[in-house]
Design a protein around this motif. Structure first.
Motif, PDB file in Angstrom:
ATOM      1  N   ARG B  15       3.778   3.860   4.883  1.00  0.00           N
ATOM      2  CA  ARG B  15       2.357   4.235   4.957  1.00  0.00           C
ATOM      3  C   ARG B  15       1.615   3.733   3.723  1.00  0.00           C
ATOM      4  O   ARG B  15       0.488   3.250   3.805  1.00  0.00           O
ATOM      5  CB  ARG B  15       2.204   5.759   5.040  1.00  0.00           C
ATOM      6  CG  ARG B  15       2.765   6.336   6.288  1.00  0.00           C
ATOM      7  CD  ARG B  15       1.842   7.414   6.865  1.00  0.00           C
ATOM      8  NE  ARG B  15       2.305   7.788   8.198  1.00  0.00           N
ATOM      9  CZ  ARG B  15       1.944   7.117   9.282  1.00  0.00           C
ATOM     10  NH1 ARG B  15       1.127   6.089   9.201  1.00  0.00           N
ATOM     11  NH2 ARG B  15       2.400   7.488  10.446  1.00  0.00           N
ATOM     12  N   VAL B  16       2.243   3.866   2.606  1.00  0.00           N
ATOM     13  CA  VAL B  16       1.602   3.400   1.369  1.00  0.00           C
ATOM     14  C   VAL B  16       1.361   1.900   1.460  1.00  0.00           C
ATOM     15  O   VAL B  16       0.285   1.388   1.147  1.00  0.00           O
ATOM     16  CB  VAL B  16       2.476   3.734   0.134  1.00  0.00           C
ATOM     17  CG1 VAL B  16       1.861   3.133  -1.128  1.00  0.00           C
ATOM     18  CG2 VAL B  16       2.628   5.241  -0.025  1.00  0.00           C
ATOM     19  N   TRP B  17       2.354   1.217   1.942  1.00  0.00           N
ATOM     20  CA  TRP B  17       2.202  -0.239   2.085  1.00  0.00           C
ATOM     21  C   TRP B  17       1.043  -0.585   3.010  1.00  0.00           C
ATOM     22  O   TRP B  17       0.211  -1.433   2.682  1.00  0.00           O
ATOM     23  CB  TRP B  17       3.511  -0.853   2.616  1.00  0.00           C
ATOM     24  CG  TRP B  17       3.347  -2.309   2.886  1.00  0.00           C
ATOM     25  CD1 TRP B  17       3.036  -2.895   4.072  1.00  0.00           C
ATOM     26  CD2 TRP B  17       3.420  -3.365   1.930  1.00  0.00           C
ATOM     27  NE1 TRP B  17       2.913  -4.256   3.926  1.00  0.00           N
ATOM     28  CE2 TRP B  17       3.150  -4.575   2.615  1.00  0.00           C
ATOM     29  CE3 TRP B  17       3.698  -3.407   0.557  1.00  0.00           C
ATOM     30  CZ2 TRP B  17       3.142  -5.816   1.981  1.00  0.00           C
ATOM     31  CZ3 TRP B  17       3.702  -4.643  -0.070  1.00  0.00           C
ATOM     32  CH2 TRP B  17       3.426  -5.830   0.626  1.00  0.00           C
ATOM     33  N   GLN B  18       1.000   0.097   4.137  1.00  0.00           N
ATOM     34  CA  GLN B  18      -0.094  -0.187   5.084  1.00  0.00           C
ATOM     35  C   GLN B  18      -1.458   0.014   4.420  1.00  0.00           C
ATOM     36  O   GLN B  18      -2.374  -0.765   4.607  1.00  0.00           O
ATOM     37  CB  GLN B  18       0.021   0.717   6.312  1.00  0.00           C
ATOM     38  CG  GLN B  18       1.086   0.235   7.291  1.00  0.00           C
ATOM     39  CD  GLN B  18       1.475   1.308   8.295  1.00  0.00           C
ATOM     40  OE1 GLN B  18       0.846   2.374   8.339  1.00  0.00           O
ATOM     41  NE2 GLN B  18       2.493   1.041   9.092  1.00  0.00           N
ATOM     42  N   SER B  19      -1.537   1.064   3.644  1.00  0.00           N
ATOM     43  CA  SER B  19      -2.801   1.326   2.960  1.00  0.00           C
ATOM     44  C   SER B  19      -3.117   0.224   1.956  1.00  0.00           C
ATOM     45  O   SER B  19      -4.259  -0.191   1.800  1.00  0.00           O
ATOM     46  CB  SER B  19      -2.744   2.665   2.209  1.00  0.00           C
ATOM     47  OG  SER B  19      -2.284   3.684   3.057  1.00  0.00           O
ATOM     48  N   LEU B  20      -2.074  -0.253   1.312  1.00  0.00           N
ATOM     49  CA  LEU B  20      -2.265  -1.234   0.252  1.00  0.00           C
ATOM     50  C   LEU B  20      -2.696  -2.600   0.765  1.00  0.00           C
ATOM     51  O   LEU B  20      -3.177  -3.423  -0.012  1.00  0.00           O
ATOM     52  CB  LEU B  20      -0.958  -1.398  -0.542  1.00  0.00           C
ATOM     53  CG  LEU B  20      -0.788  -0.486  -1.757  1.00  0.00           C
ATOM     54  CD1 LEU B  20       0.600  -0.676  -2.335  1.00  0.00           C
ATOM     55  CD2 LEU B  20      -1.847  -0.722  -2.803  1.00  0.00           C
ATOM     56  N   VAL B  21      -2.480  -2.856   2.032  1.00  0.00           N
ATOM     57  CA  VAL B  21      -2.904  -4.153   2.569  1.00  0.00           C
ATOM     58  C   VAL B  21      -4.100  -4.018   3.504  1.00  0.00           C
ATOM     59  O   VAL B  21      -4.514  -4.989   4.123  1.00  0.00           O
ATOM     60  CB  VAL B  21      -1.739  -4.891   3.282  1.00  0.00           C
ATOM     61  CG1 VAL B  21      -0.670  -5.279   2.273  1.00  0.00           C
ATOM     62  CG2 VAL B  21      -1.154  -4.011   4.382  1.00  0.00           C
ATOM     63  N   ASP B  22      -4.638  -2.826   3.576  1.00  0.00           N
ATOM     64  CA  ASP B  22      -5.779  -2.595   4.470  1.00  0.00           C
ATOM     65  C   ASP B  22      -7.067  -2.661   3.632  1.00  0.00           C
ATOM     66  O   ASP B  22      -7.321  -1.792   2.809  1.00  0.00           O
ATOM     67  CB  ASP B  22      -5.626  -1.214   5.122  1.00  0.00           C
ATOM     68  CG  ASP B  22      -6.794  -0.880   6.041  1.00  0.00           C
ATOM     69  OD1 ASP B  22      -7.856  -1.551   5.931  1.00  0.00           O
ATOM     70  OD2 ASP B  22      -6.650   0.044   6.860  1.00  0.00           O
ATOM     71  N   PRO B  23      -7.875  -3.702   3.870  1.00  0.00           N
ATOM     72  CA  PRO B  23      -9.068  -3.860   3.028  1.00  0.00           C
ATOM     73  C   PRO B  23      -9.996  -2.651   3.046  1.00  0.00           C
ATOM     74  O   PRO B  23     -10.585  -2.313   2.013  1.00  0.00           O
ATOM     75  CB  PRO B  23      -9.755  -5.102   3.590  1.00  0.00           C
ATOM     76  CG  PRO B  23      -9.024  -5.481   4.820  1.00  0.00           C
ATOM     77  CD  PRO B  23      -7.701  -4.795   4.825  1.00  0.00           C
TER      78      PRO B  23
END
Lengths: 807, 177, 288
Positions: B15-23
């Motif tokens: 989830r953290v990763w997804q957030s980190l690549v979501d502009p």
């Protein structure tokens, strides 16, 4: 002449107006319709500029014009460098950057607006396309092959190499009993004059006259250079230097902004003003020092030096300002210090770096030299286990060896180095200090005593040795009402020559000091002069005043003889009066009143001189007679005035001894002063209070270099110490009580016997303070520390070695 | 200038990763980010109103994500320019799963600042950078958790607001002026 | 060094100032003594659209004893605190800290409230205010609240003040008997701010041991903090040199250390310890 004023602690006549805030600095001069200039300066240390868009700025309210490098560079000549060195590379230094910026603070565009706020606001609306280029920050790295090159067409960053000195240095080092070497750094410093720079320019199109008010130390030289840069007749250009709030060498220069403002005033036909902000002052006004080098010393077992070599890289910055490359050559000249060193060599490599230029800062090359030599003597003392005083004594030339020739090619005029040293030792009770230090060490306290014996080069100087003439000028007039006017070509800016020159004149003319006015700093009023720098104003400029007075008195003498109907040889001058020999003037001791008290002055006509039946005449009588010209000898020129341009035959060499005593707090490495004793010899003293003031200020700036100040650029060439919140200028509470004293060894170089004192403190004090801290840490095996010596450095030495098991 | 640090996020690494690549998430999490527009694959232009306390400046710049190795690592490259100066930085982010619902982000980077901020902000830059990093990760944590359908955590701003509210309520209860 | 454009209002009542803040929120900035804000504005680091000068709110400058507290109005200047003879008797940490601030000019103009609200990481007041366990009384158009000092300093240049609030008063509980105070500081040679500043308040029990101690530290980290480790180590123990030195080793426990040209992180940690020791020793020695 009777010494009523000279030698006395006469209060500065400049001070009342300054203390009351009634003086006029550039910013205090308000002309109607004045426009204000604000500069866009580079935020990169090295970049190519591919575009400057000023369109938004031009639309901003109040903006009248915006100039970029392209607009101005073609029209205004390059910023001058007066230092002539063989094979010197001189970059084309335009008033605004054209296609590249070379240092943080490099001006790119000038916005002209109706007030300085509007101008400043519009600066933010200019967009610049920068392409960053590799940055050259470290001076030693700049000299290496493979370094990025700042001025590409030169092929490398080396502006010049210079070797100087006499004697066989190789042999001297080879034959020495001991050879020592040490890396020595004189860090970059910011001059930080209290008043930053400022320029106001006005062009009168009818008269075709350009007037430039500038906070400068050299109004006439500036006028000449501006005329050349702007391309206008020098006799249509007037430079006025109002009050100047300190220069310390930073205003011994010709700056881009001065020419640009003059040119803008001509373009727009309205006065334009620019007052430097402190941030600009830190970024774009010259810095001082900036030498990184290594010394090699050869000495005998008895501590006498056989040779000294100094290999140094001088951090010149990106461009040459007026004297940039010349400063290290002064270091070379003074490498003999006050010692007999048979062989001396300096090898200078001047390098370009992506920083603002270095140039003259109080001492200008001499503090660097003195620091090098004094560190060398201390290293020799430490190596041989000798007292630092004894080592110095063994290397001094004796008083009968003067004029003393150094291996750097100078002839020291006069000196008695032991006398100053002995006095300082006595004043500080040196023997007792050493005993106390011994006891303190036994108690585990860290007390250090530093001694510096210095000589400096002043009264710059003989014209042969100066880029733009080394003489100074004076005009002395006695006005019809008996008041004395002095026009000096020197340009005092805090030194107090309005007072000291008046002291000289009052004594020589026998008038009251209040009847003398000293005028300076206006090229339309004052005959050409060289200016104030290099501790020259009194020794050279004061001498010009003195000799002009002598000339004036020669004429007055002839007029007096004529009026009194006597032979000139039967007249003697005393107390402002020419009297027939043998005539006793009843009120002879009293200083005569000016001939026309202002309140009684008639509107239309001056009174006839009352000469009937007199046996003596005051200078005021004679001045009036000379002015009315009814009773002059045949063919005598009317008026009573004389002008003299004094050309000194040599420099002068003041000297002295400074002793600092410090104690270090083991806990934190903080350095506390216990004593500060100085004995300075600047030749004959005109005003002891002014001399003390100069020594005070000099010591304070030296203390700044020794312990606090350092201009820091990061590896990207960003100026990290960009405000006075970060750059530590010493504050009053950091200054110890200064115990000052003097010896007086007059110079034969000028008739006043004056040597100069403006820079002595910065030259003598730095090594003494550093030596004191080093001495305090001697029990840890420390022989040298780099400036500024910060508490953290000291703490690391103390804590590491204490915890490492021994001290 | 080097900055590095570690931040613990109570959220799963994925989830953290997804957030980190979501502009859109990044825009909400980067302190002061007023705009983040995609200009290419993993690169964005941005307007930042960055600063601490009353000290603020507006920067225009670019953000680029490089060397993406989901869900463990990327390299963040930022540059910005504005009235107070410029900043440039590049940093590596490493995401490590430290057990159920707990992610540790290690970041290490080099930041360069220039212009006025470099010459007057020296003593505060490091602290300000850390503070902004901390704000970023705190917000990121909230985002990662929100995605997991959990209630938003009470990080800095909310705590302050709550404290203020409770003080206000107490005062109103007392009925003083 | 020339600020951007701003509007300027100088209200004569606190209510007026508060309603301006309520209206303009983030766009407005309170101007007290101006010794932090004006330099930031001149660098254009701060560009408030509206400056609300509360310099005319003279009734915010006072030092009072009330309800077992010293109450200091936010607009009280450093100099007024430094020169208060009464404070030297009843709460000497306040004048001692005030005297250590900047220079005479700064102390004449700068105010305690302005300094606290700006919350510079190296300002002197936060250390003292933390050590004294003071309370900040802040007001807004909708009311008033009290913030304990320990909650007030949130982060670098960031306090618990909301944009619509004004710090009105600082309330310092009167120190219990047998309490000694001291503030020890190493000033930055250029700025005069604290490279390290430690404020200590030490209360002895009847037997001379440490009943309680509170220690505020500034300059060391992004914000001022209470050195709880030091306090804990002192509590209940003797106040001898050794005990104090031992406790002081905790002065920088658990904080991120600042690092700049004046001091590396290592050196700062060491200075925090030394200055904590000095402050505590002096405070302890002052208990009559």
């Amino acid at each position: 002449m009777a010494q009523k004023y000279v030698g006395q602690r006469v209060k500065r006549t400049e001070d009342p107006r300054l203390i009351k805030g009634l003086g006029h600095y550039v910013d205090d001069i308000r002309l109607p319709d004045t426009l204000h200039v604000s500069f866009l300066r580079s935020m990169y240390a090295h970049a190519r500029i591919s575009g400057v868009d000023v369109s938004e700025a031009l639309k901003a309210p109040g903006v009248v014009a915006v100039y970029t490098g392209r607009d101005a560079a073609e029209k205004i000549g390059p910023v001058p460098c007066a230092a002539a060195l063989p094979d010197l590379k001189v970059p084309d230094h335009r008033v605004l950057a054209t296609d590249r910026v070379y240092f943080v603070g490099h001006p790119i565009a000038a916005v002209v607006a109706t007030d300085r706020y509007a101008a400043r606001d519009a600066v933010d609306l200019i967009t610049v396309d920068y392409e960053e280029l590799p940055v050259v920050v470290d001076a030693e790295a700049a000299a290496l092959e493979g370094s990025p090159v700042i001025h590409e067409h030169f092929g490398d960053n080396i502006a010049y190499r210079l070797t100087a000195g006499e004697g066989d240095i190789e042999a001297a080092l080879a034959s020495a009993d001991r050879r020592l070497k040490q890396r020595i750094i004189n860090q970059r410093l910011a001059p930080v004059a209290m008043e930053p720079r400022g320029v106001l320019a006005r062009y009168l199109p009818g008269e075709e006259e350009l007037t430039v008010w500038s906070s400068t130390q050299i109004p006439h030289l500036l006028r000449t250079q501006l005329a050349l840069m702007i391309g206008m007749p020098e006799n249509k250009l007037r430079v006025i230097t109002p009050e100047v709030g300190g220069g310390f060498g930073s205003k011994l220069n010709v700056y881009a902004e001065e020419a640009l403002l003059g040119w803008i005033a001509m373009q727009l036909g309205r006065p334009v003003k620019w007052i430097e902000t402190r941030r600009e002052n830190m970024q774009a006004t010259i810095h001082g020092r900036g030498q990184v080098g290594e010394i090699k010393i050869g000495c005998r077992e008895d501590g006498t030096l056989t040779g000294l070599r100094y290999n140094v890289v001088a951090d010149l910055g990106a461009y040459h300002q007026l004297l940039t490359p010349a400063i290290p050559t002064l270091t070379g000249l003074m490498l003999s210090g006050c010692y007999k060193i048979p062989a001396i060599q300096i090898n200078v490599t001047g390098v370009f770096t992506n920083k603002v230029a270095t140039d003259a800062y109080r001492g200008a090359g001499r503090p660097e030299a003195t620091y090098v030599v004094e560190r060398a003597l201390d290293l020799v003392a430490a190596e041989l286990g000798l007292d630092v005083v004894e080592v110095r004594r063994r290397n001094f030339p004796k008083p009968d060896e003067f004029p003393f020739k150094t291996a750097t090619g100078l002839f020291y005029d006069t000196g008695d180095y032991e006398a100053a040293l002995d006095k300082a030792l006595a004043n500080s009770d040196y023997t007792k200090l050493r005993e106390e230090q011994k006891r303190a060490r036994e108690e585990g306290r860290l007390v250090g005593i530093g001694v510096s014996t210095y000589v400096e080069i002043c009264a710059l100087g003989p014209s042969q040795a100066m880029p733009a003439g080394g003489w100074e000028s004076a005009t002395v007039r006695i006005e019809p009402t008996g008041k004395v006017t002095i026009l000096t070509g020197a340009s005092p800016h805090g030194q107090g020559q309005e007072t000291s020159f008046a002291q000289i004149a009052a004594d020589e003319l026998g008038v009251r000091i209040g009847d003398v006015t000293v005028i300076h700093g206006d090229t339309a009023i004052v005959q050409y002069g060289i200016g104030t720098f290099g501790s020259r104003a009194t020794a050279v400029g004061g001498t010009a005043v003195y000799i002009a007075i002598e000339r004036l008195k020669e004429k007055a003498h002839k007029i007096a003889a004529h009026i009194l109907g006597a032979d000139a040889s039967s007249l003697a001058f005393s107390e402002g009066r020419y009297s027939l020999t043998g005539a006793q003037v009843a009120a002879g001791a009293e200083v005569p009143e000016p001939v026309v008290p202002v309140a009684q002055a008639p509107a239309a006509a001056l009174p006839e001189p009352q000469t009937e039946g007199k046996r003596s005449l005051t200078l005021q009588d004679i001045a009036l007679a000379a002015h009315l010209a009814k009773e002059l000898p045949p063919d005598m020129e009317p008026g009573l005035s004389a002008t003299y341009f004094f050309e000194p035959k040599n420099f002068t060499f003041p000297f002295g001894t400074h002793i600092a005593v410090v104690e270090i707090e083991r806990d934190t490495g903080e350095i506390k002063f216990q004593r500060y004793v100085a004995v300075d010899d600047c030749g004959r003293v005109i005003n002891p209070m002014l001399v003390d003031g100069q020594i005070h200020g000099g010591i304070v700036q030296a203390l700044g270099q020794a312990l606090y100040e350092e201009v820091v650029y990061d590896e990207q060439g960003q100026l990290v110490t960009g405000t006075l919140m970060d750059y530590a200028v010493p504050r009053a509470k950091m200054i110890p009580w200064l115990e000052l004293d003097r010896t007086e060894t007059p110079t034969p170089v000028n008739p006043l016997g004056v040597k100069g004192v403006g820079e002595a403190g910065t030259i003598g004090a730095t090594p003494a303070i550093v030596a004191a801290v080093v001495d305090a840490l001697a029990p840890f095996g420390v022989r040298h520390l780099d400036m500024p010596i910060k508490p953290e450095t000291v703490w690391r030495i103390v804590s590491q070695q204490t915890s490492g098991g021994g001290r | 200038m080097k900055i590095e640090g570690t931040h613990e996020l109570r959220a799963a690494r994925e989830r953290v990763w997804q957030s980190l690549v979501d502009p859109s998430v990044l825009q909400r999490c980067i302190p002061g980010c007023e705009r983040l527009e995609q200009t290419g694959e993993n690169s964005y232009s941005t307007i930042l109103r960055a600063g601490v306390g009353s000290i603020k400046g507006v920067f225009q710049g670019n953000v680029r994500l490089e060397d993406l190795r989901p869900p463990a690592h990327y390299r963040l490259v930022v540059d910005g320019k504005g009235q107070p100066g410029f900043l440039k930085g590049a940093g590596e982010l490493e995401l490590e799963e430290m057990g159920e619902g707990l992610t540790v982000i290690k970041y290490a980077g080099d930041v360069q600042v220039g212009g006025t901020i470099a010459s007057v902000g020296q003593r505060m830059i490091q602290g300000a950078a850390k503070m902004m990093a901390s704000q970023f990760f705190t917000a990121l944590e909230a985002e990662a958790q929100t995605q997991a359908g959990e209630p938003p955590p009470q990080h800095g701003f909310f705590r302050t607001a709550l404290r203020w509210l409770s003080g206000l309520l107490r005062r109103i209860m007392r009925g003083s002026k | 060094m020339i600020p951007a454009q701003f509007d300027y209002v100088a209200p004569v009542t606190l209510d007026e100032a508060l309603s301006l803040l309520a209206e303009h929120q983030d766009e407005a900035k309170i101007l007290a003594g101006g010794h932090s804000l004006i330099p930031a504005m001149k660098l254009r680091f701060a560009q408030p659209a509206l400056l609300v000068d509360i310099g005319r709110l003279k009734d915010l400058a006072y030092i009072r004893e009330e309800g077992g507290q010293v109450r200091v109005g936010a607009m009280t200047t450093h100099y007024q605190l430094e020169s208060s003879a009464r404070l030297r008797e009843i709460c000497p940490l306040l004048p001692e800290c005030a005297a250590a601030i900047g220079d005479v000019q700064v102390r004449n103009k700068g105010t305690i409230g302005g300094s606290l609200a700006h919350s510079d990481p190296a300002a002197d007041w936060p250390a003292a205010i933390l050590a004294l366990d003071a309370e900040m009384i802040v007001v807004s158009a909708v009311g008033e609240r009290a913030i304990p000092a320990s909650d007030f300093f949130v982060d670098m240049l960031t306090t618990a003040l909301a944009p619509n609030e004004i710090l009105r008063e600082i309330r310092v509980p009167l120190p219990p008997p047998r309490t000694g105070h001291a503030y020890a500081k190493l000033p930055h040679p250029a700025s005069g701010f604290a490279v390290v500043g430690v404020a200590a308040s030490v209360t002895r029990g009847a037997d001379g041991t440490c009943e309680s101690a509170s220690v505020g530290v500034t300059g060391v980290s992004v914000k001022a903090y209470r050195a709880r480790g030091v306090e804990l180590a002192l509590k209940g123990g003797a106040l001898g040199q050794q005990e104090i030195a031992g406790a002081a080793t905790h002065a920088a426990d658990g904080v991120d250390l600042n690092e700049d040209l004046a001091a590396s992180a290592d050196y700062r940690r060491h200075l925090a310890e030394v200055y904590a020791r000095r402050a505590i020793e002096r405070a302890a020695s002052r208990v009559s």
